[in-house]
Design a protein around this motif. Structure first.
Motif, PDB file in Angstrom:
ATOM      1  N   SER A  46       1.521  -1.138  -0.026  1.00  7.11           N
ATOM      2  CA  SER A  46       0.175  -0.542   0.069  1.00  7.11           C
ATOM      3  C   SER A  46       1.133   1.020  -0.284  1.00  7.11           C
ATOM      4  O   SER A  46       0.400   2.384  -0.374  1.00  7.11           O
ATOM      5  CB  SER A  46      -0.976   0.162   1.229  1.00  7.11           C
ATOM      6  OG  SER A  46       0.087   0.308   2.309  1.00  7.11           O
ATOM      7  N   SER A  77      -1.094  -2.568  -6.331  1.00  4.72           N
ATOM      8  CA  SER A  77      -1.478  -2.265  -5.290  1.00  4.72           C
ATOM      9  C   SER A  77      -1.520  -0.567  -4.518  1.00  4.72           C
ATOM     10  O   SER A  77      -2.044  -0.333  -4.361  1.00  4.72           O
ATOM     11  CB  SER A  77      -1.931  -2.909  -3.825  1.00  4.72           C
ATOM     12  OG  SER A  77      -0.219  -3.659  -4.241  1.00  4.72           O
ATOM     13  N   LYS A  80      -3.294   2.414  -6.685  1.00  3.79           N
ATOM     14  CA  LYS A  80      -4.560   1.807  -6.025  1.00  3.79           C
ATOM     15  C   LYS A  80      -4.561   2.120  -5.073  1.00  3.79           C
ATOM     16  O   LYS A  80      -5.388   3.362  -5.125  1.00  3.79           O
ATOM     17  CB  LYS A  80      -5.451   0.279  -5.822  1.00  3.79           C
ATOM     18  CG  LYS A  80      -6.835   0.477  -5.529  1.00  3.79           C
ATOM     19  CD  LYS A  80      -7.094  -1.436  -6.516  1.00  3.79           C
ATOM     20  CE  LYS A  80      -8.963  -1.258  -5.285  1.00  3.79           C
ATOM     21  NZ  LYS A  80      -9.176  -2.946  -5.047  1.00  3.79           N
ATOM     22  N   SER A  81      -3.551   2.014  -4.241  1.00  2.55           N
ATOM     23  CA  SER A  81      -3.366   2.658  -3.049  1.00  2.55           C
ATOM     24  C   SER A  81      -3.049   4.292  -2.707  1.00  2.55           C
ATOM     25  O   SER A  81      -4.393   5.661  -2.368  1.00  2.55           O
ATOM     26  CB  SER A  81      -2.369   2.278  -2.480  1.00  2.55           C
ATOM     27  OG  SER A  81      -2.243   2.733  -0.611  1.00  2.55           O
ATOM     28  N   GLN A  83      -4.100   6.591  -5.391  1.00  4.63           N
ATOM     29  CA  GLN A  83      -5.016   6.861  -6.243  1.00  4.63           C
ATOM     30  C   GLN A  83      -6.215   7.422  -4.434  1.00  4.63           C
ATOM     31  O   GLN A  83      -6.834   8.043  -4.438  1.00  4.63           O
ATOM     32  CB  GLN A  83      -5.645   6.303  -7.442  1.00  4.63           C
ATOM     33  CG  GLN A  83      -4.898   5.892  -8.483  1.00  4.63           C
ATOM     34  CD  GLN A  83      -5.299   5.599  -9.795  1.00  4.63           C
ATOM     35  OE1 GLN A  83      -5.897   3.967  -9.350  1.00  4.63           O
ATOM     36  NE2 GLN A  83      -5.082   5.153 -10.993  1.00  4.63           N
ATOM     37  N   GLN A  84      -6.315   5.853  -3.830  1.00  2.56           N
ATOM     38  CA  GLN A  84      -7.718   6.195  -3.068  1.00  2.56           C
ATOM     39  C   GLN A  84      -7.492   7.142  -1.929  1.00  2.56           C
ATOM     40  O   GLN A  84      -8.351   8.029  -1.085  1.00  2.56           O
ATOM     41  CB  GLN A  84      -7.927   4.729  -2.016  1.00  2.56           C
ATOM     42  CG  GLN A  84      -8.395   3.403  -2.697  1.00  2.56           C
ATOM     43  CD  GLN A  84      -8.560   1.612  -2.663  1.00  2.56           C
ATOM     44  OE1 GLN A  84      -7.812   2.092  -1.805  1.00  2.56           O
ATOM     45  NE2 GLN A  84     -10.012   1.373  -3.108  1.00  2.56           N
ATOM     46  N   ALA A  85      -6.311   7.654  -1.259  1.00  2.00           N
ATOM     47  CA  ALA A  85      -5.615   8.742  -1.120  1.00  2.00           C
ATOM     48  C   ALA A  85      -5.954   9.772  -1.474  1.00  2.00           C
ATOM     49  O   ALA A  85      -5.529  10.776  -1.177  1.00  2.00           O
ATOM     50  CB  ALA A  85      -4.321   8.675  -0.326  1.00  2.00           C
ATOM     51  N   GLY A  86      -6.255   9.804  -3.055  1.00  4.84           N
ATOM     52  CA  GLY A  86      -6.855  11.421  -3.843  1.00  4.84           C
ATOM     53  C   GLY A  86      -4.496  11.605  -4.176  1.00  4.84           C
ATOM     54  O   GLY A  86      -4.925  13.410  -4.108  1.00  4.84           O
TER      55      GLY A  86
END
Length: 393
Positions: A46, A77, A80-81, A83-86
């Motif tokens: 992550s 991963s 993705k991590s 991107q999810q954190a902006g």
């Protein structure tokens, strides 16, 4: 990235030169100065941020090591991590091909289809080991790789240390071709450093990102500062709008595909004539019109309606006992071509013989010449030949 190779020697810089350098850095840095990190497999699946204020991330997708491509399993991963954190997330590749053009092209062919950061984002070449003895060969390889990156829709960058590049690559040629595209590392020690020390800025043309420490926080982590705004590549307002539009379009398409369309008026019986427009009204759209040709005087009954792939199809029964499906209208989006559901309408054919004409064939089958020609997609002035099949019913 291998920071032991990039530790810079302590330099004594004259006051006049330092003043000039700081003016240059300040001018570049005024565009951005956003800070961020770069990750490899050592930052876990992550990834690890230095601080909440970090704006961007570079994740390693893998690289060319010892004659072969070795991907990093943490890449997908980590992207993705981030991107999810902006965060604005980009990609880098360990570029151990040296001056070998075949290996360079094979490396890009392997990795470019595997990039998971958005189009327009950065794909950086980490070129800090394995260079050949030929500066021109090394430079040509890097230029070829950067062109492949650009052609694939990404923003090319070159990462290394100043001393290594000066020894093995003609960086002025790279910068002439791609502008400010260098991501350079330069730092005096391994003390925790949360902000860049521009006294250690690697002064050379074309620097867009300055990696100012490998100890961004206790325990170690690379810290980078964006001097030109290059890390916004692929994340501009226009790109966001396109992404939002694509998401909205996909949702609309899924909703249309899954919707249950109720046709208000579809049971129609009566006599229809050539080129009459049939209007069908739906609960979720105003009106769809589709021009269909019917044989003069023929009775047609619509006894079923089918929704398929954004089309409305009506099952019809003709007075001669044959049946089929006709496309009544498009419920959403552009027409992608006719898609038939069920059994298409059957036809009776006539094979043209020597001496036949539009008039003789039409008379033999109780049709006008115009009707016969039009239902075969032709006009009465089109030449017909023996052996040709024509639809007569």
């Amino acid at each position: 990235m291998n920071k032991n190779k990039l530790k810079a020697p302590i330099l004594t810089v004259g006051a006049i030169f330092m003043a000039f350098l700081m003016v240059n850095v300040t001018s570049q840095a005024s565009t951005s100065r956003d800070q961020g990190v770069d990750w490899s497999k050592f930052q876990s699946n992550s990834g690890v941020f230095g601080y909440k204020t970090d704006k961007f991330v570079f994740s390693q997708a893998g690289g060319f090591y010892g004659g072969t491509n070795i991907p990093q399993t943490t890449y997908n991963s980590q992207v993705k991590s981030a991107q999810q954190a902006g965060k604005r997330v980009h990609t880098y590749l360990w570029d151990g091909v040296g001056g070998n053009m075949n290996n360079a092209k094979a490396m890009m062919a392997y990795y470019l289809p595997r990039i998971r950061t958005p189009k327009g984002s950065i794909v950086a070449l980490d070129y800090e080991d394995g260079a050949s003895n030929s500066v021109s060969a090394n430079t040509d390889v890097i230029l070829a790789q950067m062109k492949l990156i650009k052609d694939a829709g990404y923003t090319p960058m070159l990462y290394s240390g100043k001393a290594y590049l000066n020894a093995h690559v003609n960086t002025s040629t790279i910068v002439r071709a791609y502008g400010s595209c260098l991501w350079l590392a330069e730092y005096p020690d391994y003390l925790v450093r949360t902000k860049p020390n521009y006294n250690w800025f690697p002064s050379m043309n074309g620097v867009a990102i300055f990696q100012f420490t490998s100890t961004y926080k206790a325990g170690g982590l690379d810290g980078n500062v964006d001097l030109t705004g290059i890390t916004k590549s692929g994340y501009t307002t226009a790109s966001k709008k396109r992404a939002q539009a694509n998401v909205k379009k996909a949702k609309k398409a899924r909703a249309a595909k899954n919707a249950s369309f109720k046709v208000v008026k579809y049971n129609q019986r009566g006599v229809f004539y050539p080129n009459q427009a049939l209007a069908v009204r739906y609960t979720d759209s105003d009106k769809v019109r589709q021009v269909a040709t019917y044989y003069k005087g023929e009775s047609v009954t619509y006894n079923a309606v089918i929704i398929e792939h954004d089309y409305v199809w009506a099952r019809y029964l003709r007075s001669n006992g044959l049946y089929g499906f006709i496309k009544l209208g498009v419920t959403n989006g552009q027409a992608y071509g006719k898609r038939v559901t069920g059994q298409p309408a059957s036809h009776m054919y006539y094979t043209v013989k020597s001496g036949d004409s539009w008039w003789t064939i039409a008379q033999r089958n109780g049709l006008s010449m115009t009707t016969l020609a039009s239902q075969n997609g032709k006009t009465i002035y089109t030449t017909i030949y023996p052996g040709q099949r024509l639809v007569v019913r």
